[in-house]
Scaffold this active site. Structure first.
Site, PDB file in Angstrom:
ATOM      1  N   THR A 132       0.799  -1.222   0.000  1.00 31.87           N
ATOM      2  CA  THR A 132       0.000   0.000   0.000  1.00 31.87           C
ATOM      3  C   THR A 132       0.835   1.277   0.000  1.00 31.87           C
ATOM      4  OG1 THR A 132      -1.436   1.329   1.442  1.00 31.87           O
ATOM      5  CG2 THR A 132      -0.175  -0.363   2.522  1.00 31.87           C
ATOM      6  N   GLU A 134       0.300   3.625   1.856  1.00 30.66           N
ATOM      7  CA  GLU A 134       0.447   4.060   3.258  1.00 30.66           C
ATOM      8  C   GLU A 134       1.861   3.789   3.778  1.00 30.66           C
ATOM      9  OE1 GLU A 134      -1.639   5.494   5.894  1.00 30.66           O
ATOM     10  OE2 GLU A 134      -2.476   6.266   4.045  1.00 30.66           O
ATOM     11  N   TYR A 156      -1.081   0.473  10.698  1.00 27.18           N
ATOM     12  CA  TYR A 156      -1.427  -0.212   9.444  1.00 27.18           C
ATOM     13  C   TYR A 156      -0.256  -0.137   8.461  1.00 27.18           C
ATOM     14  CZ  TYR A 156      -3.493  -0.871   4.793  1.00 27.18           C
ATOM     15  OH  TYR A 156      -3.737  -1.287   3.503  1.00 27.18           O
ATOM     16  N   LYS A 160       2.036  -3.313   7.151  1.00 30.29           N
ATOM     17  CA  LYS A 160       2.113  -3.589   5.714  1.00 30.29           C
ATOM     18  C   LYS A 160       3.562  -3.510   5.212  1.00 30.29           C
ATOM     19  CE  LYS A 160      -2.065  -4.365   3.999  1.00 30.29           C
ATOM     20  NZ  LYS A 160      -2.396  -5.440   3.053  1.00 30.29           N
TER      21      LYS A 160
HETATM   22  P1  NAP Z   1     -11.379  -4.611   2.452  1.00 32.56           P
HETATM   23  O1  NAP Z   1     -12.562  -4.320   1.610  1.00 32.56           O
HETATM   24  O2  NAP Z   1     -11.313  -4.077   3.834  1.00 32.56           O
HETATM   25  O3  NAP Z   1     -11.246  -6.212   2.531  1.00 32.56           O
HETATM   26  C1  NAP Z   1     -10.373  -6.833   3.420  1.00 32.56           C
HETATM   27  C2  NAP Z   1     -10.585  -8.337   3.338  1.00 32.56           C
HETATM   28  O4  NAP Z   1      -9.714  -8.963   4.288  1.00 32.56           O
HETATM   29  C3  NAP Z   1     -12.011  -8.791   3.709  1.00 32.56           C
HETATM   30  O5  NAP Z   1     -12.345  -9.909   2.921  1.00 32.56           O
HETATM   31  C4  NAP Z   1     -11.859  -9.208   5.161  1.00 32.56           C
HETATM   32  O6  NAP Z   1     -12.813 -10.149   5.596  1.00 32.56           O
HETATM   33  C5  NAP Z   1     -10.481  -9.856   5.091  1.00 32.56           C
HETATM   34  N1  NAP Z   1      -9.855 -10.012   6.409  1.00 32.56           N
HETATM   35  C6  NAP Z   1      -9.597  -9.052   7.326  1.00 32.56           C
HETATM   36  N2  NAP Z   1      -8.974  -9.590   8.394  1.00 32.56           N
HETATM   37  C7  NAP Z   1      -8.843 -10.918   8.144  1.00 32.56           C
HETATM   38  C8  NAP Z   1      -8.308 -12.008   8.863  1.00 32.56           C
HETATM   39  N3  NAP Z   1      -7.769 -11.862  10.079  1.00 32.56           N
HETATM   40  N4  NAP Z   1      -8.351 -13.237   8.297  1.00 32.56           N
HETATM   41  C9  NAP Z   1      -8.902 -13.411   7.077  1.00 32.56           C
HETATM   42  N5  NAP Z   1      -9.442 -12.423   6.348  1.00 32.56           N
HETATM   43  C10 NAP Z   1      -9.413 -11.188   6.883  1.00 32.56           C
HETATM   44  O7  NAP Z   1     -10.041  -4.177   1.728  1.00 32.56           O
HETATM   45  P2  NAP Z   1      -9.783  -3.872   0.163  1.00 32.56           P
HETATM   46  O8  NAP Z   1     -10.021  -2.447  -0.077  1.00 32.56           O
HETATM   47  O9  NAP Z   1     -10.456  -4.900  -0.652  1.00 32.56           O
HETATM   48  O10 NAP Z   1      -8.206  -4.074   0.092  1.00 32.56           O
HETATM   49  C11 NAP Z   1      -7.636  -5.337  -0.222  1.00 32.56           C
HETATM   50  C12 NAP Z   1      -6.201  -5.381   0.272  1.00 32.56           C
HETATM   51  O11 NAP Z   1      -5.452  -4.341  -0.363  1.00 32.56           O
HETATM   52  C13 NAP Z   1      -6.021  -5.152   1.765  1.00 32.56           C
HETATM   53  O12 NAP Z   1      -4.929  -5.909   2.182  1.00 32.56           O
HETATM   54  C14 NAP Z   1      -5.695  -3.665   1.868  1.00 32.56           C
HETATM   55  O13 NAP Z   1      -4.961  -3.425   3.040  1.00 32.56           O
HETATM   56  C15 NAP Z   1      -4.881  -3.483   0.607  1.00 32.56           C
HETATM   57  N6  NAP Z   1      -4.917  -2.155   0.002  1.00 32.56           N
HETATM   58  C16 NAP Z   1      -6.103  -1.548  -0.257  1.00 32.56           C
HETATM   59  C17 NAP Z   1      -6.111  -0.313  -0.881  1.00 32.56           C
HETATM   60  C18 NAP Z   1      -7.402   0.392  -1.237  1.00 32.56           C
HETATM   61  O14 NAP Z   1      -7.365   1.597  -1.520  1.00 32.56           O
HETATM   62  N7  NAP Z   1      -8.525  -0.300  -1.268  1.00 32.56           N
HETATM   63  C19 NAP Z   1      -4.901   0.292  -1.260  1.00 32.56           C
HETATM   64  C20 NAP Z   1      -3.711  -0.377  -0.997  1.00 32.56           C
HETATM   65  C21 NAP Z   1      -3.730  -1.615  -0.383  1.00 32.56           C
HETATM   66  P3  NAP Z   1     -14.250  -9.681   6.171  1.00 32.56           P
HETATM   67  O15 NAP Z   1     -15.109  -9.459   4.955  1.00 32.56           O
HETATM   68  O16 NAP Z   1     -14.637 -10.845   6.985  1.00 32.56           O
HETATM   69  O17 NAP Z   1     -14.021  -8.428   6.956  1.00 32.56           O
HETATM   70  O1  F7E Z   2      -9.167   8.046   4.249  1.00 29.18           O
HETATM   71  C1  F7E Z   2      -9.513  11.489   5.384  1.00 29.18           C
HETATM   72  C2  F7E Z   2      -8.574  10.565   6.120  1.00 29.18           C
HETATM   73  O2  F7E Z   2     -10.066   6.007   5.303  1.00 29.18           O
HETATM   74  C3  F7E Z   2      -8.719   8.885   3.198  1.00 29.18           C
HETATM   75  C4  F7E Z   2      -7.282   2.082   2.755  1.00 29.18           C
HETATM   76  O3  F7E Z   2      -7.832   1.356   1.689  1.00 29.18           O
HETATM   77  O4  F7E Z   2      -6.155   3.599   1.274  1.00 29.18           O
HETATM   78  C5  F7E Z   2      -7.086   3.527   2.340  1.00 29.18           C
HETATM   79  O5  F7E Z   2      -6.622   4.255   3.463  1.00 29.18           O
HETATM   80  C6  F7E Z   2      -8.413  10.259   3.728  1.00 29.18           C
HETATM   81  C7  F7E Z   2      -7.578  10.258   5.002  1.00 29.18           C
HETATM   82  O6  F7E Z   2      -8.495   5.842   3.314  1.00 29.18           O
HETATM   83  C8  F7E Z   2     -12.774  11.173   6.906  1.00 29.18           C
HETATM   84  O7  F7E Z   2      -8.021  11.222   7.255  1.00 29.18           O
HETATM   85  C9  F7E Z   2     -11.481  12.772   6.266  1.00 29.18           C
HETATM   86  O8  F7E Z   2      -6.640  11.283   4.919  1.00 29.18           O
HETATM   87  O9  F7E Z   2     -10.781   6.609   2.953  1.00 29.18           O
HETATM   88  P1  F7E Z   2      -9.717   6.577   3.969  1.00 29.18           P
HETATM   89  P2  F7E Z   2      -6.938   5.803   3.686  1.00 29.18           P
HETATM   90  O10 F7E Z   2      -6.693   6.088   5.108  1.00 29.18           O
HETATM   91  O11 F7E Z   2      -6.227   6.635   2.670  1.00 29.18           O
HETATM   92  C10 F7E Z   2      -4.855   3.074   1.567  1.00 29.18           C
HETATM   93  C11 F7E Z   2      -4.015   3.183   0.316  1.00 29.18           C
HETATM   94  C12 F7E Z   2      -4.917   1.716   2.136  1.00 29.18           C
HETATM   95  O12 F7E Z   2      -4.012   0.902   1.939  1.00 29.18           O
HETATM   96  C13 F7E Z   2      -5.963   1.440   3.155  1.00 29.18           C
HETATM   97  O13 F7E Z   2      -6.182   0.049   3.303  1.00 29.18           O
HETATM   98  O14 F7E Z   2      -9.649  10.874   4.103  1.00 29.18           O
HETATM   99  N1  F7E Z   2     -10.843  11.606   5.980  1.00 29.18           N
HETATM  100  N2  F7E Z   2     -12.657  12.527   6.840  1.00 29.18           N
HETATM  101  C14 F7E Z   2     -11.622  10.593   6.364  1.00 29.18           C
HETATM  102  N3  F7E Z   2     -11.456   9.263   6.290  1.00 29.18           N
HETATM  103  C15 F7E Z   2     -12.450   8.476   6.753  1.00 29.18           C
HETATM  104  N4  F7E Z   2     -12.316   7.131   6.668  1.00 29.18           N
HETATM  105  N5  F7E Z   2     -13.597   9.005   7.306  1.00 29.18           N
HETATM  106  C16 F7E Z   2     -13.813  10.346   7.399  1.00 29.18           C
HETATM  107  O15 F7E Z   2     -14.827  10.797   7.900  1.00 29.18           O
END
Ligand code: NAP
Ligand code: F7E
Length: 347
Positions: A132, A134, A156, A160
């Site tokens: 990620t 992050e 987080y 990662k």
């Molecule tokens: P998500 O919607 O939160 O899905 C996370 C998945 O992981 C869900 O299926 C969840 O199961 C499962 N999980 C969580 N804890 C677990 C555990 N202890 N054992 C087994 N399964 C578990 O996340 P996503 O947005 O699809 O992201 C997919 C991956 O990419 C994650 O690793 C995330 O950190 C990474 N990532 C995401 C983004 C983004 O912007 N979306 C960017 C960079 C990296 P449940 O359904 O049971 O909760």
């Molecule tokens: O926040 C700001 C918050 O929670 C985005 C995950 O998929 O992407 C995701 O992480 C921004 C942040 O995503 C609210 O402070 C303001 O600056 O949607 P987010 P994230 O933290 O960027 C990365 C790449 C991952 O890997 C992660 O798994 O928005 N923000 N107000 C808020 N965020 C949330 N959630 N809620 C608010 O009310």
């Protein structure tokens, strides 16, 4: 013979898109599902109950914190590919559950890689790790690439980063085909409801139907590089199809503030937002009737924040022609249409 993939995190946003893509490619898909008191397979029910995929799509109970379970599943499924997408993926929640986040997001990856090694599958299984943006934290670079220094600022991001390195360690030490996809934020109508884009799209739709009066958010000034999850899931597949393992950034190269994202969602329902006040007292007002539609809430601020993220995905573009096909406006349109449709049905 069809290839076999194991996806951890299959019930999540990305897992659901990736499963669709792999099944389309005639790959047999196995997914890891956590047991919970309520069934949470909404995102993949369309696949699970589709007769077309009857002998091509399988689910297994498991957990990233349970090493024995992971070893026995890898042995039983004997996959060609493992996509490790399972994680506690919410940055703010990781400050409240740091040990669990380290266990699932960090050690969970080690458990899978060890399963590959212990079972002597180092030459058979290709491994993809969901890394990620992050991990970069508050980088000095305005455009981040694969060589930018990692400086995570959350539990987080740190968990990662461990997974990123252990993936590289196992690649170098044991010759496992193991790649990191370093993905910047990607969103969709399937995004979890507490991530900012989905939260905003939902709240704006509720305001449209008079179900809510206003939206409450945290840091309006954070900037994110937002793409569409479908494009990024396709990138994951492309990464694992490369001849040699390597690490790639997937991003759009453009970023916007949370403030701008909110303005764009309101614009979709023909409301122009003007901003007034500062800090916690700042509000977003409907220009036409002066109603307050956005407020700032302290509880949505994090102990530490990544202020500005923008990625350079030219390595992926050059290696396999990856492109983020969806613009921010198309992404917002898709999310808003879906949200309005769902709420409209409930009305
Ligand atoms: P998500 O919607 O939160 O899905 C996370 C998945 O992981 C869900 O299926 C969840 O199961 C499962 N999980 C969580 N804890 C677990 C555990 N202890 N054992 C087994 N399964 C578990 O996340 P996503 O947005 O699809 O992201 C997919 C991956 O990419 C994650 O690793 C995330 O950190 C990474 N990532 C995401 C983004 C983004 O912007 N979306 C960017 C960079 C990296 P449940 O359904 O049971 O909760
Ligand atoms: O926040 C700001 C918050 O929670 C985005 C995950 O998929 O992407 C995701 O992480 C921004 C942040 O995503 C609210 O402070 C303001 O600056 O949607 P987010 P994230 O933290 O960027 C990365 C790449 C991952 O890997 C992660 O798994 O928005 N923000 N107000 C808020 N965020 C949330 N959630 N809620 C608010 O009310």
């Amino acid at each position: 013979m069809s290839k076999i993939a194991l996806i951890t995190g299959i019930t999540g946003q990305d897992g659901s898109y990736l499963a669709e893509i792999l099944l389309e490619k005639k790959i047999i898909v196995h997914g890891l599902v956590r047991r919970s008191s309520l069934i949470k397979t909404d995102r993949i029910d369309n696949l699970y109950y589709n007769p077309k995929y009857k002998s091509k799509f399988f689910l297994h109970y498991g957990d990233m914190t349970d090493g024995l379970n992971l070893v026995s599943l890898v042995k039983k499924i004997n996959p060609d590919y493992i996509f490790n997408l399972a994680a506690q993926s919410h940055v703010q929640v990781s400050f409240e559950t740091p040990e669990y986040t380290a266990n699932a997001d960090g050690l969970g990856t080690l458990r899978l890689l060890e399963a590959i090694r212990i079972l002597s599958k180092t030459k058979k299984i290709k491994f993809y790790q969901a890394s990620t943006s992050e991990m970069f934290g508050n980088s000095e670079k305005s455009l981040i690439n694969e060589n930018t220094k990692f400086e995570p600022v959350s539990p987080y991001g740190s968990a990662k980063l461990y997974s990123y390195w252990i993936t590289r360690n196992y690649r170098d030490a044991y010759g496992i085909y193991a790649s990191n996809g370093i993905l910047f934020n990607h969103e969709s109508p399937r995004r979890g409801e507490t991530f900012v884009t989905r939260k905003v799209a939902r709240a704006v739709s509720e305001i449209y139907f008079n179900k809510s009066k206003y939206l409450v958010v945290g840091n309006l000034n954070a900037k994110r590089d937002w793409g569409h999850a479908r494009d990024y899931a396709f990138g994951m597949y492309q990464i694992i199809c490369q001849k040699k393992p390597a690490d790639y950034i997937l991003s759009t190269g453009k970023n916007y503030t949370v403030r701008k994202f909110i303005e764009k969602c309101f614009k979709f329902i023909n409301i122009k937002i003007v901003w007034k006040g500062k800090g916690l007292k700042e509000v977003g007002i409907n220009k036409k009737n002066k109603k307050v539609l956005v407020k700032v809430g302290k509880r949505f601020f994090r102990p530490n924040e990544v202020h500005d993220l923008r990625g350079d995905s030219s390595k992926a573009k050059k290696a396999f022609g990856w492109n983020p096909n969806t613009s921010i406006d198309d992404l917002i349109k898709e999310m808003m249409v879906e949200e309005l449709k769902t709420l409209g049905r409930e009305n």
